[in-house]
Write an enzyme that holds these catalytic residues in place. Structure first.
Site, mmCIF file in Angstrom:
data_model
loop_
_atom_site.group_PDB
_atom_site.id
_atom_site.type_symbol
_atom_site.label_atom_id
_atom_site.label_comp_id
_atom_site.label_asym_id
_atom_site.label_seq_id
_atom_site.Cartn_x
_atom_site.Cartn_y
_atom_site.Cartn_z
ATOM 1 N N ASP A 62 7.697 22.329 7.612
ATOM 2 C CA ASP A 62 7.605 23.346 8.175
ATOM 3 C C ASP A 62 8.241 24.528 7.649
ATOM 4 O O ASP A 62 9.059 24.896 8.513
ATOM 5 C CB ASP A 62 7.434 23.299 9.771
ATOM 6 N N TYR A 63 7.776 25.241 6.737
ATOM 7 C CA TYR A 63 8.460 26.291 6.187
ATOM 8 C C TYR A 63 8.558 27.441 6.995
ATOM 9 O O TYR A 63 9.646 28.226 7.129
ATOM 10 C CB TYR A 63 8.108 26.700 4.897
ATOM 11 N N LEU B 254 1.014 -1.379 0.079
ATOM 12 C CA LEU B 254 0.015 -0.134 -0.026
ATOM 13 C C LEU B 254 0.750 1.351 -0.028
ATOM 14 O O LEU B 254 1.601 1.492 0.860
ATOM 15 C CB LEU B 254 -1.063 -0.048 1.109
ATOM 16 N N ASP B 255 0.760 1.843 -1.177
ATOM 17 C CA ASP B 255 1.729 3.314 -1.285
ATOM 18 C C ASP B 255 0.897 4.450 -1.010
ATOM 19 O O ASP B 255 -0.149 4.661 -1.715
ATOM 20 C CB ASP B 255 2.334 2.930 -2.661
ATOM 21 N N VAL B 256 1.241 5.020 0.194
ATOM 22 C CA VAL B 256 0.467 6.193 0.374
ATOM 23 C C VAL B 256 0.669 7.499 -0.179
ATOM 24 O O VAL B 256 0.429 8.634 0.014
ATOM 25 C CB VAL B 256 0.582 6.485 1.950
ATOM 26 N N GLY B 257 1.903 7.571 -1.102
ATOM 27 C CA GLY B 257 2.305 8.657 -1.879
ATOM 28 C C GLY B 257 2.967 9.670 -1.069
ATOM 29 O O GLY B 257 3.551 9.345 -0.085
ATOM 30 N N LEU C 270 3.805 14.299 2.683
ATOM 31 C CA LEU C 270 4.373 14.613 4.174
ATOM 32 C C LEU C 270 5.066 16.039 4.084
ATOM 33 O O LEU C 270 5.923 16.267 3.286
ATOM 34 C CB LEU C 270 5.404 13.577 4.342
ATOM 35 N N GLY C 271 4.552 17.140 4.912
ATOM 36 C CA GLY C 271 4.530 18.498 4.864
ATOM 37 C C GLY C 271 6.153 18.533 5.549
ATOM 38 O O GLY C 271 6.810 17.975 6.170
ATOM 39 N N CYS D 266 15.803 41.194 -15.630
ATOM 40 C CA CYS D 266 14.895 42.432 -15.928
ATOM 41 C C CYS D 266 13.661 42.401 -15.994
ATOM 42 O O CYS D 266 13.029 42.197 -17.288
ATOM 43 C CB CYS D 266 15.507 42.894 -17.128
#
Length: 694
Positions: free
Chosen positions: A333-334, A324-327, A330-331, A540
């Site tokens: 924190d910028y 099962l690949d959850v893709g 995953l964030g 420019c």
């Protein structure tokens, strides 16, 4: 670095550097500017703690970035498990190796640490919930295709059987040649033709584990036919279009009208076609993706719940489900706020792993099915922290400031009105004064356009307007509430800091999708930053700027910076070497270095050649017990290289200039000395960096 970097530029000499060299560089800098800084600091009540709070470095930078007692940013590539480097000293040491700014510094140890943290989080979750399966992560090559980075990632991921994900045929070619880890997965996503599918299937014969993820219904017969032709049973997966929606800019990655993936009816059609071809046992993986930079853990939970049910239903239909690949998603924190703001996230890696493991286990237990191997494609969370882009400030543009000279009775009425407004500004009337000053300035311009005000008078009026605004802004900053009509005053009054950088090349997401990246000085952080500024790049283009910066509560339009310091009494050598006086007095500013952090995913490869500013210099740094070593140096583009990208031949260009100078010589429009100087500068420039040098 952009998409055009080549391995031919790389020099991987593993050069050793020890801390004594850093001390030498620091001593040289102090010899030229130390006394002035000491004077400033002695009168300054600022502290590094205030800088930490202002730039939020403890929020977004932990555990890799902090500030030391000298007021310099430090980098701890191994997180809280190892030593640290002074970033300011490192940059100056690299400059002595003729690595000019802008300079991209990649810390390979951070990449290794990110992989270890992700795997450790899933291992802990698996132990906590007694999950009888395993985790096998993959890195999506699209996040950063640079060769040295991908090779390092495969090396660091080997103990964890960490694999790769390819989203195109070129990325598949990278993955096939680079991934040699037994047991690691090769997830094959993206649009696929027959050649792509055949290569992926044949990779099984090399001992790899390629899983072809079906994302378009048209790919099903292609896979069936290729498998029969080759006599090899492919390992297949399906990408589901979940009804669960993501959040933020990439929220439409899921849903019925998402770009990639199969709807539930299409998934059932795929099962039927595979079953009819006696290949249903090839279907072993379910994949989904609900978008990049998921800021809310609630979205993660909802998506995994839906996907888990699809997974168990596929197993019930007879598919030999194993993965099962959850893709991705995953964030990062910028802004360091730890909220569900789009530039942050309200969860950590452990929260993420816990929710994935717990939900999948519950769904499988209810149906009494074996649990799958869990897969994630967390590219942004792995790659973002490992690179730091350092650039210098070239100059600034300021609005007039200070105390104006008193007006004379003979001066124009509009000037006297502006001066009277300036004199009368108080806490009680500063909002009214702002409107008065704005009206008087507009009247001055109107009078000038009709010829009733001279150019010097208009200039005097504008200077008075700006000092009025300066006084008003100083009052507004002290207020708890700023009136709506004064909200833009901070940005209007901001300085413009001109930076040696192309936003389009090095921070394209900042320009294209308003992505926020932490930006701050890497030194002088024990001094108060008294300037408020926006950043303007070398291109420019009016869009070549950064005027959105991280803040705790929202996004701020200005960045707090230090005034540039002049290096009085210095001289710079005329580069031509032919000037009658080769030493020209020049009060150049002391170097002022800024850095953009957390840009290691997507930015390098998505950069473009606007105004022909090319790839930046890049260097790979590895921490050692005695300091650090330079693993690789990848030189940035020269002008010859970027001109070649647009089909110009440098020899043809030189010949064209030579012919023009010869014609000008014959017509006595140029001297021989001038023609030679022009040709020398032209030829020398072709071999140089596309950015400005100090």
């Amino acid at each position: 670095m952009g998409a055009r970097s080549t391995s031919a530029k790389a020099d991987s000499g593993m050069e050793s550097v020890v801390s004594t060299e850093q001390q030498t560089v620091k001593a040289q800098l102090q010899a030229t500017s130390g006394s002035k800084s000491d004077v400033n600091r002695s009168h300054n009540a600022w502290s590094i703690e205030k800088s930490e709070e202002l730039y939020r470095i403890t929020g977004w930078g932990e555990p890799y970035f902090s500030i030391n007692a000298a007021g310099h940013v430090t980098v701890s590539p191994e997180g809280d498990r190892g030593g640290s480097l002074d970033l300011f000293d490192l940059v100056n040491a690299l400059k002595q190796r003729n690595l000019g700014l802008p300079l991209l510094i990649r810390f390979s140890d951070i990449l290794e640490d990110r992989i270890e943290r992700l795997n450790a989080a899933f291992a802990k979750a698996i132990a906590r919930y007694n999950y009888p399966g395993v985790y096998r992560g993959v890195f999506p090559v699209k996040c950063n295709q640079q060769r040295h980075l991908v090779e390092a990632l495969v090396r660091f991921g080997k103990p964890h059987q960490f694999g790769l994900e390819a989203g195109s045929k070129p990325e598949l070619m990278i993955a096939l040649a680079t991934l040699k880890t037994p047991g690691a997965l090769l997830i094959c996503n993206g649009y696929k033709d027959r050649e792509y599918i055949e290569m992926a299937i044949l990779a099984q014969q090399l001992g790899q584990t390629p899983i072809i993820v079906l994302e378009q219904i048209e790919e099903v017969p292609l896979v069936i036919e290729a498998g029969r032709k080759l006599g090899i049973r492919p390992i297949l997966g399906v990408r589901a279009k979940l009804s669960s929606k993501g959040v933020g800019r990439w929220g439409t990655s899921a849903g019925d009208r998402a770009k990639f993936g199969l709807t539930v009816p299409e998934i059932l059609s795929t099962v039927e076609q595979l079953s009819a071809a006696n290949m249903l046992d090839s279907l072993q993986l379910l994949h989904y993706h609900i978008g990049s930079q998921i800021s809310s853990i609630a979205v993660v939970k909802t998506a995994i719940q839906e996907a888990s049910q699809i997974y168990v239903e596929l197993a019930k239909l007879g598919a030999d489900m194993k993965y099962l690949d959850v893709g991705g998603g995953l964030g990062v924190d910028y802004d360091g706020s730890k909220t569900n703001f789009y530039a942050s996230k309200n969860y950590n890696i452990q929260n993420y792993a816990n929710d994935v493991v717990a939900e999948v286990k519950e769904a499988c237990d209810e149906r009494k099915l074996p649990v799958p191997t869990l897969v994630s494609e967390s590219g942004r969370a792995i790659a973002s922290h490992q690179s730091v882009l350092v650039f210098d400030v070239l100059s600034t543009s300021e609005v007039p400031s200070g105390v104006p000279e008193p007006v004379q009775e003979t001066e124009h009425l509009i000037i006297r009105n502006l001066y009277e407004t300036y004199e009368s500004i108080t806490v009680e009337n500063y909002q009214e004064a702002y409107h008065d000053a704005t009206q008087f300035k507009e009247e001055a311009i109107s009078l000038f356009n009709f010829g009733y005000v001279s150019l010097p008078e208009r200039a005097r009026a504008e200077r008075l307007y700006w000092v009025c605004c300066e006084k008003i802004l100083a009052i507004a900053r002290q207020q708890e509430y700023v009136p709506d009509d004064l909200e833009d005053l901070e940005k209007i009054m901001a300085s413009i800091y001109y930076i040696n950088l192309s936003v389009f090349q090095s921070a394209p997401d900042s320009w294209a999708i308003d992505q926020l990246f932490p930006i701050m000085p890497i030194h002088r952080l024990d001094e108060e930053p008294t300037k408020r500024a926006t950043l303007a790049d070398l291109t420019c283009d009016s869009d070549g700027k950064i005027d959105q910066f991280i803040d705790l509560k929202d996004v701020k339009p200005v960045l707090e910076l230090h005034p540039l310091q002049k290096a009085e009494g210095k001289s710079i050598k005329d580069e031509s070497g032919t000037h009658p006086s080769s030493l020209i007095p020049h009060p150049s500013p002391e170097p002022y270095y800024l850095a953009m952090f957390l840009g290691g995913a997507y930015q390098e490869i998505m950069g473009n050649l606007h105004n022909l500013f090319g790839d930046t210099n890049a260097v790979h740094i590895h921490l050692t017990p005695k300091g650090y070593e330079i693993e690789h140096v990848v030189k940035g583009d020269t002008m010859t290289e970027v001109l070649g990208y647009v089909q110009y031949d440098s020899e043809d260009l030189i010949e064209s200039i030579r012919q023009q100078t010869e014609l000008a010589l014959r017509e006595k429009r140029i001297t021989l000395q001038e023609s030679q100087l022009l040709l020398q500068n032209y030829e020398r420039s072709l071999s140089r960096y596309t950015y400005l040098s100090a």
